[in-house]
Design a protein around this motif. Structure first.
Motif, short mmCIF file in Angstrom:
data_model
loop_
_atom_site.label_atom_id
_atom_site.label_comp_id
_atom_site.label_asym_id
_atom_site.label_seq_id
_atom_site.Cartn_x
_atom_site.Cartn_y
_atom_site.Cartn_z
N GLU A 1 -63.04 8.72 1.71
CA GLU A 1 -64.50 8.63 1.61
C GLU A 1 -65.21 9.97 1.75
O GLU A 1 -66.18 10.25 1.05
CB GLU A 1 -65.00 7.66 2.69
CG GLU A 1 -66.49 7.45 2.69
CD GLU A 1 -66.99 6.62 1.51
OE1 GLU A 1 -68.16 6.78 1.16
OE2 GLU A 1 -66.21 5.83 0.94
N PHE A 2 -64.72 10.84 2.67
CA PHE A 2 -65.44 12.06 2.99
C PHE A 2 -64.74 13.34 2.54
O PHE A 2 -65.37 14.38 2.44
CB PHE A 2 -65.64 12.17 4.52
CG PHE A 2 -66.60 11.16 5.07
CD1 PHE A 2 -67.96 11.42 5.12
CD2 PHE A 2 -66.14 9.94 5.56
CE1 PHE A 2 -68.86 10.50 5.65
CE2 PHE A 2 -67.02 9.01 6.09
CZ PHE A 2 -68.38 9.28 6.13
N GLY A 3 -63.44 13.29 2.35
CA GLY A 3 -62.69 14.50 2.01
C GLY A 3 -61.94 15.01 3.23
O GLY A 3 -61.73 14.29 4.20
N ASP A 4 -61.53 16.28 3.15
CA ASP A 4 -60.72 16.88 4.20
C ASP A 4 -61.60 17.26 5.39
O ASP A 4 -62.48 18.12 5.28
CB ASP A 4 -60.02 18.13 3.65
CG ASP A 4 -58.99 18.70 4.59
OD1 ASP A 4 -58.55 17.98 5.53
OD2 ASP A 4 -58.60 19.86 4.39
N GLY A 5 -61.38 16.60 6.53
CA GLY A 5 -62.16 16.89 7.72
C GLY A 5 -61.89 15.88 8.81
O GLY A 5 -60.91 15.12 8.74
N ILE A 6 -62.75 15.88 9.81
CA ILE A 6 -62.58 15.02 10.98
C ILE A 6 -63.91 14.41 11.39
O ILE A 6 -64.98 14.87 10.97
CB ILE A 6 -61.99 15.79 12.19
CG1 ILE A 6 -62.93 16.94 12.60
CG2 ILE A 6 -60.59 16.30 11.88
CD1 ILE A 6 -62.56 17.64 13.89
N MET A 7 -63.86 13.41 12.23
CA MET A 7 -65.05 12.84 12.84
C MET A 7 -65.25 13.56 14.18
O MET A 7 -64.33 13.61 14.99
CB MET A 7 -64.89 11.34 13.09
CG MET A 7 -66.11 10.72 13.77
SD MET A 7 -65.92 8.96 14.13
CE MET A 7 -64.69 8.99 15.43
N SER A 8 -66.43 14.06 14.39
CA SER A 8 -66.73 14.74 15.65
C SER A 8 -66.74 13.74 16.81
O SER A 8 -67.22 12.63 16.67
CB SER A 8 -68.11 15.40 15.58
OG SER A 8 -68.46 15.96 16.83
N ALA A 9 -66.19 14.17 17.93
CA ALA A 9 -66.30 13.39 19.17
C ALA A 9 -67.30 14.07 20.10
O ALA A 9 -67.48 13.64 21.23
CB ALA A 9 -64.93 13.25 19.83
N ILE A 10 -67.93 15.14 19.61
CA ILE A 10 -68.98 15.82 20.38
C ILE A 10 -70.34 15.39 19.86
O ILE A 10 -71.20 14.95 20.62
CB ILE A 10 -68.81 17.35 20.31
CG1 ILE A 10 -67.50 17.74 20.99
CG2 ILE A 10 -69.99 18.06 20.96
CD1 ILE A 10 -67.11 19.19 20.80
N LEU B 1 -67.15 16.36 10.05
CA LEU B 1 -67.01 17.82 10.06
C LEU B 1 -65.94 18.18 9.03
O LEU B 1 -64.76 17.89 9.23
CB LEU B 1 -66.59 18.32 11.44
CG LEU B 1 -67.52 17.94 12.60
CD1 LEU B 1 -66.90 18.34 13.92
CD2 LEU B 1 -68.88 18.59 12.42
N ASP B 2 -66.36 18.80 7.91
CA ASP B 2 -65.39 19.13 6.89
C ASP B 2 -64.68 20.44 7.25
O ASP B 2 -65.25 21.33 7.88
CB ASP B 2 -66.07 19.24 5.52
CG ASP B 2 -67.14 20.31 5.47
OD1 ASP B 2 -67.89 20.44 6.45
OD2 ASP B 2 -67.22 21.02 4.44
N TYR B 3 -63.41 20.49 6.85
CA TYR B 3 -62.66 21.74 7.02
C TYR B 3 -63.13 22.71 5.97
O TYR B 3 -63.29 22.36 4.80
CB TYR B 3 -61.14 21.49 6.86
CG TYR B 3 -60.53 20.84 8.08
CD1 TYR B 3 -60.40 21.55 9.28
CD2 TYR B 3 -60.07 19.53 8.03
CE1 TYR B 3 -59.84 20.96 10.39
CE2 TYR B 3 -59.51 18.93 9.14
CZ TYR B 3 -59.38 19.66 10.31
OH TYR B 3 -58.82 19.06 11.42
N ARG B 4 -63.39 23.92 6.39
CA ARG B 4 -63.86 24.95 5.46
C ARG B 4 -62.87 26.10 5.51
O ARG B 4 -62.55 26.61 6.57
CB ARG B 4 -65.26 25.44 5.85
CG ARG B 4 -66.27 24.32 5.75
CD ARG B 4 -67.63 24.77 6.14
NE ARG B 4 -68.51 23.59 6.13
CZ ARG B 4 -69.76 23.63 6.48
NH1 ARG B 4 -70.30 24.77 6.87
NH2 ARG B 4 -70.49 22.55 6.44
N TRP B 5 -62.43 26.50 4.34
CA TRP B 5 -61.41 27.56 4.27
C TRP B 5 -62.00 28.84 3.75
O TRP B 5 -62.75 29.08 2.99
CB TRP B 5 -60.26 27.12 3.37
CG TRP B 5 -59.68 25.83 3.87
CD1 TRP B 5 -59.88 24.60 3.36
CD2 TRP B 5 -58.86 25.62 5.01
NE1 TRP B 5 -59.25 23.65 4.08
CE2 TRP B 5 -58.59 24.25 5.12
CE3 TRP B 5 -58.31 26.45 5.98
CZ2 TRP B 5 -57.82 23.71 6.10
CZ3 TRP B 5 -57.52 25.90 6.96
CH2 TRP B 5 -57.28 24.54 7.03
#
Length: 145
Positions: free
Chosen positions: A106-115, A141-145
């Motif tokens: 759904e969102f792409g490469d990243g994580i859900m923030s727990a903060i 929060l998407d991973y940015r390279w």
């Protein structure tokens, strides 16, 4: 005063005075789950929040000071065997891989923030027995390279 000791005093006073967690959350003007977590030592409260909670429970300034301290977040390993806490871990262990796949689809490469995160708790009536509804609401929060 250690946050764990303050949490014990808060829990005992809440039961003794017949004050619900919801009553405390309303008194300190905070979301229910966050408020309970803070009163159990997982978040720092503002001075005003701590004073309102302690006033409602008739607890002294040492407890209010403890509530304002920065916590060491986490759970006591001894609590991991508690059946309720264990079931949360079990549910996440079973469903986390599927949720991870769905999140990435759904969102792409990243994580859900727990903060940057909210959690809600509700009871929903059901003919087969009432249901527990827990909602995690975290910023992606998407991973940015």
């Amino acid at each position: 005063m250690p946050k764990s000791e303050a949490a014990e005093l808060i829990t005992a006073a809440r039961i003794r005075k017949k004050v619900s967690w919801d009553d405390l959350a309303k008194e300190v003007d905070a979301p229910l789950v966050w408020c309970v977590s803070a009163l159990l030592g997982q978040h720092p409260m503002t001075a005003a929040q701590a004073e309102r909670a302690c006033s409602m429970l008739e607890l002294d300034s040492a407890v209010a000071e403890s509530l304002q301290r920065q916590p060491s977040r986490g759970i006591d390993p001894a609590l991991m065997s508690d059946p309720t806490i264990y079931r949360f871990h079990e549910a996440l262990a079973v469903y986390s891989p599927a949720l991870k796949e769905l999140l990435h689809e759904e969102f792409g490469d990243g994580i859900m923030s727990a903060i940057n995160f909210k959690v809600d708790f509700a009871r929903r009536e059901h003919p087969d027995g009432d249901r527990v509804v827990i909602t995690f609401d975290g910023k992606f929060l998407d991973y940015r390279w």
